[in-house]
Enzyme design. Structure first.
Site, short mmCIF file in Angstrom:
data_model
loop_
_atom_site.label_atom_id
_atom_site.label_comp_id
_atom_site.label_asym_id
_atom_site.label_seq_id
_atom_site.Cartn_x
_atom_site.Cartn_y
_atom_site.Cartn_z
N GLY A 193 3.61 7.99 7.68
CA GLY A 193 3.12 9.37 7.77
C GLY A 193 4.30 10.31 7.70
O GLY A 193 5.44 9.89 7.90
N CYS A 241 6.88 2.08 8.31
CA CYS A 241 7.60 3.36 8.31
C CYS A 241 7.34 4.13 9.61
O CYS A 241 7.75 3.69 10.68
CB CYS A 241 7.23 4.16 7.06
N TYR A 242 6.61 5.23 9.56
CA TYR A 242 6.32 5.96 10.81
C TYR A 242 5.66 5.03 11.83
O TYR A 242 5.94 5.11 13.04
CB TYR A 242 5.41 7.16 10.53
N HIS A 246 8.02 0.57 2.44
CA HIS A 246 6.59 0.55 2.10
C HIS A 246 6.21 -0.67 1.26
O HIS A 246 6.42 -0.69 0.05
CB HIS A 246 6.23 1.83 1.32
N GLU A 276 3.31 -1.57 0.45
CA GLU A 276 2.09 -1.34 -0.33
C GLU A 276 2.34 -0.77 -1.72
O GLU A 276 1.48 -0.86 -2.58
CB GLU A 276 1.13 -0.42 0.46
N ASP A 295 -20.62 3.82 -10.45
CA ASP A 295 -20.97 3.92 -9.02
C ASP A 295 -22.47 4.08 -8.82
O ASP A 295 -23.09 3.35 -8.05
CB ASP A 295 -20.25 5.10 -8.35
N LYS A 304 -13.39 1.32 -5.85
CA LYS A 304 -13.93 1.23 -7.22
C LYS A 304 -13.84 -0.19 -7.82
O LYS A 304 -14.80 -0.66 -8.43
CB LYS A 304 -13.17 2.21 -8.11
#
Ligand code: XMP
Length: 504
Positions: free
Chosen positions: A45, A72-73, A159, A161, A218, A360
């Site tokens: 964050g 991280c944060y 990170h 991700e 969708d 999705k």
């Protein structure tokens, strides 16, 4: 904890075959206690742990007996509350860095030696809380990763991700499978059964659902799930607003009425929409008029069903997260979401949203599992206002016809070349600009068409795609030879930002 990357983390976890849910800090403990929890990830964050409005989660979250990974944060927060030291380095550390891994524990189960990671932080942990040891370090960051082995609490200053962290997926996988002990056997199609049962319970024995079907992936997948739950008590409405792509209405009729035997009403409202759009060229005006007209048509149709107290929608998890952010979450608001063109409150119907917890990619997997054809499941996104935002200038049946034909050539040639799988969107735009040309021995004076072809992960940013020259030549030739009304084809080489994907 306020990360723009929170959705990405949740998606990566799902991709590892593990169910994940995002909770804002204020609701984290309550959600954690309500579920059969296997692990917790605290995201990054933008805040510093010392900022007065820094996101905080209850400390009890660390005492639930499940492994915790702070990113991280998230790592800084853990260090801060457990008695370590977090300090500002005075400058941001941003970009690719090499870290040296000290032990193959936790997230590093399958990674050793040196590896490249993505850092983006101002503060750093400068002293570890008691019981923790360093798991990795870099030249500029002494504690690039930390571990409390007995409590299975881990922190990563970088990170995992994002794709710039070369072995980030492996690190998340190790945390999920080795540390949390998760099998990774969650599959999106498992959700169909659960949603069918939920819809039956919600709608009861007699309730009816109306559903605004757009033909997009969708709404199509959501409608098929509702249909599995309540069969003929589902009434789908497809509005032909005159701004659809070539063959769109036919695909929807063929699939839902033909293959799935669903109750489908096709409302031909094209004249109504085009009358309202006559003389309108301002993009925002166009969007507003189309949105308003859509609601009016839908409202009129809804009146025909006396017992339809339920409205089906294809809302996805990112839409839900964005709405939460818009109503007091910790993430900055990117856009406020209005599904189905912002339906009025006085429709007075309960929502049925079987895709509310899905991303999705997962919806596409379910669509295939349910037997929806590739022409629907693999469909590129298409904006609510349809061709109106690609037909610059005035909307006339003639100009829309020209655009539709050109667009069909663009899409079918790109698909025939097998390139569509690597692309996010590929379409034609018609410009209200005439230029002089020569065909045979005759002078032409017609409008110009632009090819818009982009790659993207999530439409927030996009790059213009480089297509083979032979393919571009073929598309251009075909458009000029086959579509009367266009005598010049141009290529849009603008990325987003600074451009947007659509032209209006
Ligand atoms: P832009 O043009 O903002 O588009 O870069 C980002 C993505 O959103 C789609 N788009 C829309 N989708 N209703 C929608 O459902 C809309 O009004 C709308 N406008 C743009 C666009 O096609 C791209 O995928």
């Amino acid at each position: 904890m306020g990360a723009q990357y929170a959705q990405l983390i949740a998606r990566r976890v799902r991709e590892a075959g593990v169910w994940s849910e995002i909770a804002p800090p204020a609701r984290a403990l309550e959600r954690a206690r309500a579920m059969n929890l296997a692990g917790i990830i605290l995201s990054g964050g933008p805040a510093s742990v010392y900022a007065p409005d820094a996101p905080v989660v209850p400390r009890e979250l660390l005492d639930l007996g499940v492994p915790v990974l702070g990113i991280c944060y998230g790592m800084q927060w853990i260090a801060h509350v457990l008695g370590g030291k977090v300090e500002s380095t005075g400058k941001r550390e941003f970009g690719r860095m090499s870290i040296a891994i000290a032990a193959q524990h936790g997230p590093f189960e399958t990674v050793d030696g040196h590896t490249v990671v993505w850092m983006s932080h101002g503060d750093s942990v400068t002293a570890l809380p008691s019981g923790f040891v360093a798991l990795a370090s870099s030249d500029t960051c002494r504690f690039a990763a930390m571990e409390h082995a007995a409590r299975k609490i881990y922190g990563l200053q970088f990170h995992p991700e994002v794709s710039h962290t070369v072995r980030g997926r492996e690190m998340l996988d190790s945390f999920l499978h080795a540390t949390c002990g998760l099998a990774g056997d969650w599959r999106p199609d498992a959700i169909v059964e659960r949603e069918v049962a939920k819809i039956r319970a919600q709608v009861g024995e007699h309730g009816e659902v109306i559903f605004g079907l757009s033909g997009g992936v969708d709404s199509s997948v959501a409608a098929v799930i509702v249909h599995q739950a309540i069969g003929a008590r589902l009434h789908c409405i497809f509005v032909d607003n005159g701004l659809l792509r070539k063959g769109e209405r036919e695909i929807v009729e063929r699939t839902f009425r033909g293959s799935f035997h669903m109750d489908l009403t096709v409302v031909d409202a094209s004249k109504r929409f085009l009358d309202k759009l006559a003389g309108v060229t301002d993009p925002e005006q166009k969007r507003k008029k189309i949105g308003h007209e859509f609601v009016e048509v839908f409202r009129g149709e809804a009146k025909r069903f006396k017992n339809a107290h339920y409205l089906g929608q294809g809302t996805l998890y990112p839409d839900v997260i964005e709405s939460v952010a818009a109503h007091g979450g910790n993430t900055a608001v990117i856009k406020s979401h209005h599904n189905v063109g912002g339906l009025p409150d006085d429709l007075d119907m309960q929502l049925v949203e079987p895709l509310r917890e899905l991303f999705k990619d997962e919806v596409r997997a379910i669509g295939r599992h349910l037997g929806l054809p590739e022409e629907i499941v693999a469909r590129q996104p298409f904006p609510g206002p349809g061709l109106a935002v690609r037909c610059l200038g005035e909307q006339t049946p003639q100009r829309l016809h020209v655009l539709r034909e050109a667009d069909h050539i663009v899409t079918s040639e790109i698909e025939a070349a097998g390139l569509h799988k690597a692309l996010w969107q590929y379409f034609a735009v018609l410009l209200p600009v005439k230029s002089v040309g020569v065909m045979g021995d005759a002078r032409t004076y017609e409008e110009a068409c632009v090819l818009r072809v982009v790659t993207s992960e999530d439409a927030m940013t996009a790059d213009w795609a480089s297509l083979p020259h032979e393919l571009l030549a073929k598309i251009s030739n075909r458009i000029i030879n086959e579509v009367r009304g266009i005598n010049r084809v141009a290529l849009d080489i603008t990325s987003k930002p600074p451009g947007t994907i659509e032209w209006e």
